[in-house]
Design a protein around this motif. Sequence first.
Motif, short mmCIF file in Angstrom:
data_model
loop_
_atom_site.label_atom_id
_atom_site.label_comp_id
_atom_site.label_asym_id
_atom_site.label_seq_id
_atom_site.Cartn_x
_atom_site.Cartn_y
_atom_site.Cartn_z
N TYR A 290 15.47 31.08 47.02
CA TYR A 290 15.88 29.65 46.40
C TYR A 290 16.38 28.62 47.85
O TYR A 290 15.46 27.83 47.58
CB TYR A 290 17.50 30.24 44.98
CG TYR A 290 18.08 29.16 45.54
CD1 TYR A 290 17.48 27.89 44.28
CD2 TYR A 290 19.18 28.86 46.03
CE1 TYR A 290 18.72 26.62 44.16
CE2 TYR A 290 19.53 27.36 45.93
CZ TYR A 290 19.81 25.99 45.09
OH TYR A 290 20.16 25.67 44.60
N ASN A 331 22.02 35.98 37.83
CA ASN A 331 21.27 34.36 37.21
C ASN A 331 20.31 34.53 37.81
O ASN A 331 18.92 34.24 36.81
CB ASN A 331 22.54 33.43 37.27
CG ASN A 331 21.80 32.31 36.23
OD1 ASN A 331 21.03 31.40 37.26
ND2 ASN A 331 22.00 32.63 35.33
N MET A 332 19.90 34.22 39.00
CA MET A 332 18.64 33.73 40.05
C MET A 332 17.72 34.65 39.51
O MET A 332 16.38 34.21 39.39
CB MET A 332 19.17 33.37 40.85
CG MET A 332 19.67 32.23 41.27
SD MET A 332 19.56 32.18 43.07
CE MET A 332 20.82 30.94 42.80
N CYS A 334 16.85 36.28 36.87
CA CYS A 334 16.65 35.90 35.82
C CYS A 334 15.87 34.38 35.81
O CYS A 334 14.69 34.53 34.90
CB CYS A 334 17.87 36.41 34.35
SG CYS A 334 18.94 37.47 34.65
N THR A 335 16.01 33.42 36.25
CA THR A 335 15.20 32.41 35.87
C THR A 335 14.71 32.69 36.81
O THR A 335 13.20 31.78 36.47
CB THR A 335 16.55 30.79 35.92
OG1 THR A 335 17.28 31.39 37.34
CG2 THR A 335 17.99 30.86 35.37
N LEU A 336 14.61 32.82 37.77
CA LEU A 336 13.24 32.84 38.75
C LEU A 336 12.79 33.43 38.90
O LEU A 336 11.61 33.56 38.98
CB LEU A 336 14.27 32.30 40.33
CG LEU A 336 14.81 31.49 40.03
CD1 LEU A 336 16.25 31.96 42.15
CD2 LEU A 336 14.07 30.29 40.80
N ARG A 338 12.52 36.44 36.45
CA ARG A 338 12.28 36.90 34.65
C ARG A 338 12.98 37.98 35.05
O ARG A 338 11.88 38.83 34.18
CB ARG A 338 11.00 36.51 35.10
CG ARG A 338 10.01 35.49 34.72
CD ARG A 338 10.90 34.07 34.66
NE ARG A 338 11.16 33.86 32.93
CZ ARG A 338 11.69 32.83 32.24
NH1 ARG A 338 12.37 32.13 33.83
NH2 ARG A 338 11.37 32.56 31.03
N THR A 340 15.73 40.68 32.91
CA THR A 340 16.24 40.40 31.40
C THR A 340 17.78 40.57 32.32
O THR A 340 17.88 41.42 33.00
CB THR A 340 15.87 41.31 30.74
OG1 THR A 340 16.49 42.73 31.62
CG2 THR A 340 14.21 41.80 30.15
N TYR A 386 24.14 35.23 32.07
CA TYR A 386 23.99 33.64 31.33
C TYR A 386 24.76 32.00 32.32
O TYR A 386 23.77 31.26 32.32
CB TYR A 386 24.34 34.07 30.42
CG TYR A 386 24.54 33.00 29.32
CD1 TYR A 386 23.87 31.69 29.13
CD2 TYR A 386 25.93 32.44 28.77
CE1 TYR A 386 23.65 30.98 28.25
CE2 TYR A 386 25.88 31.71 28.40
CZ TYR A 386 25.77 30.87 27.93
OH TYR A 386 26.06 29.84 26.82
N ILE A 388 26.23 30.25 34.52
CA ILE A 388 26.22 29.65 36.19
C ILE A 388 27.05 28.93 36.86
O ILE A 388 27.67 28.04 36.48
CB ILE A 388 24.72 28.70 36.75
CG1 ILE A 388 23.56 28.88 35.32
CG2 ILE A 388 24.74 28.08 37.73
CD1 ILE A 388 22.81 27.52 35.59
#
Length: 402
Positions: A290, A331-332, A334-336, A338, A340, A386, A388
Amino acid sequence: MTRKILSDLRIATLDAGGAPYGLIDRGAIGVEAGRIAWAAEADAMPAGWSGVETESFGGRLATPALVDCHTHLVFGGNRAREFELRLEGASYEEIARAGGGIVSTVSATRALTEDALVESALPRLDRLIGEGVATIEVKSGYGLTVADELKMLRAARRLEKLRPVRVRTSYLGAHAVPPEYKDRADAYIDEVAIPGLEAAGAEGLADAVDGFCEGIAFSPGQIARVFDRAKALGLPVKLHAEQLSDLGGAKLAASYGALSADHLEYLGQDGVAAMAKAGSVAVLLPGAFYFLRETERPPVAALRAAGVPIAVATDCNPGSSPMTSLLLAVNMACTLFRLTPEEALAGATREAALALGLGDEIGTITPGKRAEFAIWDVEHPAELAYRIGDNPLYRRIVEARD
Ligand code: NIG
Ligand code: FE
């Protein structure tokens, strides 16, 4: 022997192979002499435990205490100016080649005493502990002289005495070529990195040996020379590999039975296969991805398909990941990347423990392992991935052994 029961808990054991998250819905945990004796549904408590001191947690969620398996927590200074330069268009590699980057943190770290390094690391450590972390890995690598590398490792060891946390140290003498060895990387390996490793080994300061295999750092051949010495000293290895390009670092590390290969954005299929065969953990560092605004993602699907365990860590360091939140890394991831939420949480507990060679001791809520838990003000474990920038920790529990 001291016994206690933690009751009225939802327990994410993170034990693999059963229910998602290894979830026990209305559970309790029996602790004996600092270790987990049992974890079960409350109505399935084993015989012989009635009347034992019990603390109720009001239905909160318990997970294993978190494990941050890749940090550079001990360092001097900061690199906010470099952040500005990168936002103006300079790349991480350009800054490094121009004598900035890691080398600028080296000057700031050399200038600090061991005491000052400890003082500056403590607030960062406290942030991690405040999120339920009970084990961290800390690397050297900003000293780059024998004396300064040892100073960093001694500072890292002292953290363990000052806070209720387990510290695993990694000797990272092969992190960057310091200015006095510019264009003489081989001489640096022979004259500093390897003698430093021997000195660290002799003082018991290194639990593992790390390196940075990259165009701006060291070649596979140079890393291999350090790893040969680590092997001779009986120390496990790990490697910063395939962060900016694919030099075959993960494959090299795997050939030494590495605990882990870390970063891995540019990892190819041959590297994935080699890691799977060696049982090396893939440590993903979404904070660095990031912060460097990287666009190449680590090959998560291929790692998953090959059965390579995937860990997630902060990579807390001043240059590429000035991050002191392991939950944010989860969190990242998962979002960045993928992952789970279940994989990401396992990555900061079970698989992170594996990456430190501590898989038998910590990382899941399993009988026989250490009684080290994080109790959260959340209902479902997915909430930990989940939110942030939120910290729902209710209490961290680290039971001392009798
Ligand atoms: O893990 N990749 C090399 N080492 C660190 C960065 C160190 C720095 O830039 O100071 C990392 O990203
Ligand atoms: Fe790192």
